[in-house]
Each structure stands twice: as structure tokens, then as C-alpha cells.
Motif scaffolding. Sequence first.
Motif, mmCIF file in Angstrom:
data_model
loop_
_atom_site.group_PDB
_atom_site.id
_atom_site.type_symbol
_atom_site.label_atom_id
_atom_site.label_comp_id
_atom_site.label_asym_id
_atom_site.label_seq_id
_atom_site.Cartn_x
_atom_site.Cartn_y
_atom_site.Cartn_z
ATOM 1 N N ASP B 133 0.819 -1.215 0.000
ATOM 2 C CA ASP B 133 0.000 0.000 0.000
ATOM 3 C C ASP B 133 0.849 1.260 0.000
ATOM 4 O O ASP B 133 0.464 2.273 -0.550
ATOM 5 N N LEU B 134 1.986 1.177 0.687
ATOM 6 C CA LEU B 134 2.799 2.393 0.794
ATOM 7 C C LEU B 134 4.261 2.050 1.016
ATOM 8 O O LEU B 134 4.602 0.938 1.419
ATOM 9 N N GLU B 135 5.088 3.018 0.721
ATOM 10 C CA GLU B 135 6.523 2.915 0.980
ATOM 11 C C GLU B 135 6.885 4.051 1.908
ATOM 12 O O GLU B 135 6.426 5.171 1.703
ATOM 13 N N PHE B 136 7.689 3.777 2.910
ATOM 14 C CA PHE B 136 8.104 4.870 3.781
ATOM 15 C C PHE B 136 9.531 4.623 4.248
ATOM 16 O O PHE B 136 10.044 3.510 4.154
ATOM 17 N N SER B 137 10.146 5.694 4.702
ATOM 18 C CA SER B 137 11.503 5.581 5.227
ATOM 19 C C SER B 137 11.434 5.675 6.741
ATOM 20 O O SER B 137 10.771 6.559 7.275
ATOM 21 N N LEU B 138 12.127 4.764 7.382
ATOM 22 C CA LEU B 138 12.090 4.739 8.847
ATOM 23 C C LEU B 138 12.845 5.933 9.435
ATOM 24 O O LEU B 138 12.485 6.452 10.477
ATOM 25 N N ASP B 139 13.893 6.370 8.714
ATOM 26 C CA ASP B 139 14.763 7.407 9.268
ATOM 27 C C ASP B 139 14.371 8.827 8.902
ATOM 28 O O ASP B 139 14.940 9.774 9.391
ATOM 29 N N ASN B 140 13.429 8.995 7.971
ATOM 30 C CA ASN B 140 12.947 10.357 7.702
ATOM 31 C C ASN B 140 11.471 10.275 7.355
ATOM 32 O O ASN B 140 10.868 9.212 7.404
ATOM 33 N N ASN B 141 10.876 11.407 6.997
ATOM 34 C CA ASN B 141 9.430 11.452 6.837
ATOM 35 C C ASN B 141 8.958 11.241 5.403
ATOM 36 O O ASN B 141 7.836 11.591 5.068
#
Lengths: 281, 440
Positions: B133-141
Motif C-alpha cells: 500500500d505504501l513505501e516509507f523511510s524509517l529514518d525520515n518522513n
Amino acid sequence: MSPRYRRYVAISFLPALCVAVLSAFPFASFAEDGSNATYDLPAIKSAGILRVAITHFDIPPFHQRRPDGNFIGKDIEFTKELGDALKVKIALVDSSPTFDAVVQTVAKGHADIGISKLSQTYDRLAYVRFSEPYVTLRHALLYNRRVISGLSNGGSPDIALRQFAGKIGVIGESAYVDFATADYPKATVVPFRTWEATIDALKTGQVDVVYRDEFEVRSVLTHDPAMHVLFGAAIMADRRSFLAAAICDTCVKLEEFINYFIAQHPRAYSLDELLTISYLN
Amino acid sequence: MAKPAIIMKRLAFWLNQPVTVLGAAGVALALGASGWPAVQSLRPIGDLYVSLLQMVVLPFLLATIPLAMRSALAGATNATLIRSLLVWIGAAIVTVAAVGALVPLIAFHFLPFDQATIEAMGSIVGGSSGQADLEFSLDNNALTLLGAAGQTGVLSLVPSNIFSALSADDTMRVLVFAAIFGTAMTICERRSGRSFFGALQSLHDTCLLIFQWLNLLAPIGIIALIAPQMEVLGPRVYIVLAHFSYIFFGLSAVILILAITILAAVLRQDVPLTFARFSRPLMIAAATRNTLACIPISVETMTEELHASQETTELYIPVSFATLRFGTMLHFVVATLFVGALLRHSFSVSEVLTAAVLSVIASFATLGISGAAALAPLSGVLRPLGLPYELAFPLLVIIDPLVHMVRIMLNVTVNCMIAALAGGTQDRELAQSAELQAAE
């Protein structure tokens, strides 16, 4: 020396003797030719067998036992081709009940390499060497949509996923125990015996998030599309698993050989290809 | 010599008949349902028709809005009219939001989702390969919503450069400029006695004539625009999204029928005749999926055929078509309750109220955007209720081509009904004007 004293000496040396005998097995070939060199590629070539540790359970499409007892899969193809390049036979050691056990099998000298969709971790590097990665997979989470939406306070779910402090399910004695502990220090990492048990825990609400790689998460949703309604999938763009062969700690030349072999036979598996193989088998 | 002219006149008469327009819609639906791949080759014809309609929209707005502003500022009844419009707008918003919240709430309670439907919906959400559903970075927003359109809201509707707004086909900004310009020109005319309202009237009439010509192509445009959309959707979509489809399309049909019936009653017109006459703006709405492109034909139908108050219609319809999206309000509130039902979420009374209110607010956030991007403000309704937009978007976007048609039809019909309720008939307008002159 009195008989009693001789018995004490004998008892004292017995454990040391046992260790010496046990540890002599992988180095048998060196003992025979009297060389001082540590166990490495020449010994394997001279034995004519490369002992490869894999997990006892199947990890399709990486390795899977067919009804006739033979193994198939990407990792099996890899080892066979490696064996051909080394001009040795392959002996699979499939007794490891966990991923960590594969590493330990190699570390203890019961196998020369381990290749079971193994990820490199800091802890594992203390026991074995790792080849260059032959596949790189991004980390991924499968999460309970309602719980995560509720925790996001009206924002997008990445907010709650980034700061998650609830229960994260992982396969016990896998690299993901380390990854989850490092990435989610405020969360409770709950290990389960198998991936199936981890997914069941998510479905029954024992955990709200499960942590593994993109391939496994998407594979679950491909096989059980109904899950995708209640559970969302998120890819962690800045976390990757480097799948590599675990190599015995003394095997410097073998590591060089395997790295050269990987460079000569690039295995840029696409995720879609892996998923297709996964559900065809 | 006279023969071709007679033939053309008869042809024009038949092409403008409601039965021809509805027949074209029927042919379009049949072609779309046939699944014949060649239907897609009709797309360029449809696109050409939409371009021709849109070509005249901006000049029409530039002429109509200042004329309507002048008419409104000149009339002594304007305060009453604006009060009346506001009351009817408020009543319409409350009705649409309340019906949109209550009916699905009850319906979804009695229509539980079966396992096969949930499985099929899961396949739609993840595609054949279980897409995330989504991609995100753990270390930034950094966040990427896979497949979802970006957020857009009500952002600076005032044009800093009117020529830039015109060249960018930015109708909302042109509308704001035209309203301010019309007001200023009316005041200048009062002070100096000079204006070019005469030229604007001529431009207005010219645009209407072009629209009348384009109306002759309406049946072809309707077939060429609707058939390819229907062919792309395929029947599986309706089966999978049956719960949503039944309720949204059913409610929309009820609102459309009620609005046209009220409109007929207020304008003292025969109900079947009003339905027949109103079919043209409705079919143009469905075909173009563009509320603004429906302004000229709606104004023409309301004033020329249904004899609604000219002043009210010409002032209210362009402004309301650009700002009040009743179709979107209904769509968002039904979609919210649908997603909630899918996740087995029990709505409290306050949550239902919140869903209705947020849907109305979110409908304003779709101003100036169209297509799948117009679904983005739905996140502002779902997320405060703890419901996932990432689940709603892939499900709603596949059925959106058809829902979009209905949304535009609702925008057109409900706004025309409000114009009729607030302004009444041309006879009433004439009577009020006569009273005013007598008083003076």
C-alpha cells in the motif's frame, strides 16, 4: 604416579580430548597431509564435497523438498552451479530448525556454507563470513489497518508505523528478531516458531504488525488476497536484507571463490519473478 | 435551394430531442458492455467533442458572470434572492449529507460482505502480485502512497495573472476574476454611464449559438465518451463493488428523480416533459464528466425550455457549478461508510455526523481538480475516523469513471433545483420587476 592420581589426570583431560576429536572432523584432510593451514577451499576440493546447510523447513521458491525427496529452488540451483564451478559434489545438510541454526551449523563446522535465504546481521557476522549478497530485498511490514489508522491520529499510516510501540511479530531465531529490535526499540518483539504462526498471530490480534521482507509480505497477500482488506502492507525504503551465503569463518579462499562466482553469475531476481515461481510451485 | 436547409432543420430538431439523447446513451452503454476492443477507437472523437465544448466555456463565463453580477446588483431583490439561495443551499447540503450517511449505515448493516467478495476486493487492492500500500523511510518522513494521487486542497483561488489563468484553462480562477470584474464594471457604469456590457451580451449570445451547434453533435459525443469508459470497467468491477454500487447509484437515482420532480413543480412544468428536457444537460454531464462544460446547456435548458428565472439562473449556475459539488459530498460519505463496513467498524452517532460534515468540507477540497486526484480529499474524511485511505483508494478508483459521471449529474441537477427554488419562474421574475418599477 599413583593409580588414583592417574585417574584424576585422565578425567581432567577427557573433555579436552572430546573437543579435539569433534573439532578434528572438518580439519581431517589437514591432519592427514600434515599441513598447518586452516580449513578452507583446498580441503573442500580435496574432499570433493561441499557441505551446504539449509533449513529443515521449505522456503519456496528458494528451496523446497519435492515428494520424491529431491530439492528444488533458486538456492538449490545456486549451490549446484557453485558445485560445478568448484568441481565438487554438493551434500545438503537440512537439519537446521531455524535460520540462526543454519548459521550455527556452519559456525560449528558441520557445513561449509549455509544458504537458506539468509540475511546478514551484526550478530551472525561474529560467527561466520558472508558472501556478497546475491539478492537484496527491502524490509516490509504487514499491519492491522484499523489499529494503525487509529494510531495515526488522522494522519497517514507511516506516522504510526515509524513510531510503532506495540507488538511486532517475527519468526523466532531469524534475522528479523535483530532487525525488529534495532528498528523498533519501544516495541515488544514477539517471536513465533514459523512464518505461518506469525501470520496467524496477526490475524488473531496477538500482534498488530509483522516484520519480514517485501517478498514474503507480498507472497502472503498473493496467496490470501482477502487478507489485504483488513491488513495493509508497507515497504521500508531504507531497510534492506542482503541475502548471502554464510561461509565457514576460516574459509577466506572459499569466500573469494563464491564472490567471484556471484559476480560471474549475477542473480538479479526480480521480485515479480520470485512471486511467480512461488505460487507456481 | 431550400431543400437542404429544411433537411438540416429537421435533422437539428431530431438530434435535439430527448429520445435521441437517451438513445445515444443506451447505444453507448450497450457498446461498452459488449467488451468490443474497437470501442476504444471512439476515444479521439469523444476527446474532440469535450475540447469543442471546453473551448467555449471560458469566453462564456467571462461574458455571463459580469452580466449576471450586473443583473444581481441592479435588482432590488438581490438581498432576498441571496438569502433564499443560501437557505436552499444549506437545506440541500444537509439533505444530501444526511441521506448519504443514514441510508448506507442501515443498508450495510443488512448487507454483510461474503468471503468471495472480500477476497476479490483484496485482489483489487494488491493487484495480482500483492502490491504494497505504501513505501516509507524509517529514518525520515518520506512517504509514497503507491497508486494513490497526491493531496490537493482549496488553494489560492484568486488569480495573480488572469491571462495565465485563462491560458492554463483554470476555470475557478477565471470565475473569481469574472465576478470581481463584473461587480467593478457595474459600479463604473453607474458612475460614468460607460461600459461594454453590450459587447459582453453579444459575446454571451455568440457562445450560446456555438453551444447550440455543438448540441447537434451531442449524441455522437455521448456515444464516443461513454462507451470506451464502460468497456474499460468490465462487469467484474460491479460484482466486486456491488455493495457500494447499489447504494451509491441507488441513492443518486433517488436524488436525481426527486430534484427534477421538485424542479418541475417549482417551475410549474409537466414532470415527464421536465425529465425529457433535462435529459440533455444530464447526458452532457455524464459524457463530459465536467460540471463546467455543462454550464451553457444547463442555463439554456433552465431559461429557454423550463422558463426558470433568468437572473437567478445566470448568476447562480456558473458559480454553483464551479463550487458546490453535491455528487462529491454523497460519494465521500457513502465511501466512508462502505470502508467502515468492510473493516467491520461500528459507527457511533458522533462518527456518522463527523463523516457527513467532513464529506461536505472535503467536497470543497476537490475544487479545481478532476479525475482520480479528486479522490485524494477523501483521506480527510477517512483518516480522522481511523479508517485507511490506502484501502479505499484502489477500490474506489477502478469504479470512478462511472461514479464520476453520476457525481457530475448530481452536481448539475441539485444546483439547477436550487436555482429554481430560489429564483422561481420567469413570470415571477417579471412580476417582481413590474412591482419594482411601479414602486419607483
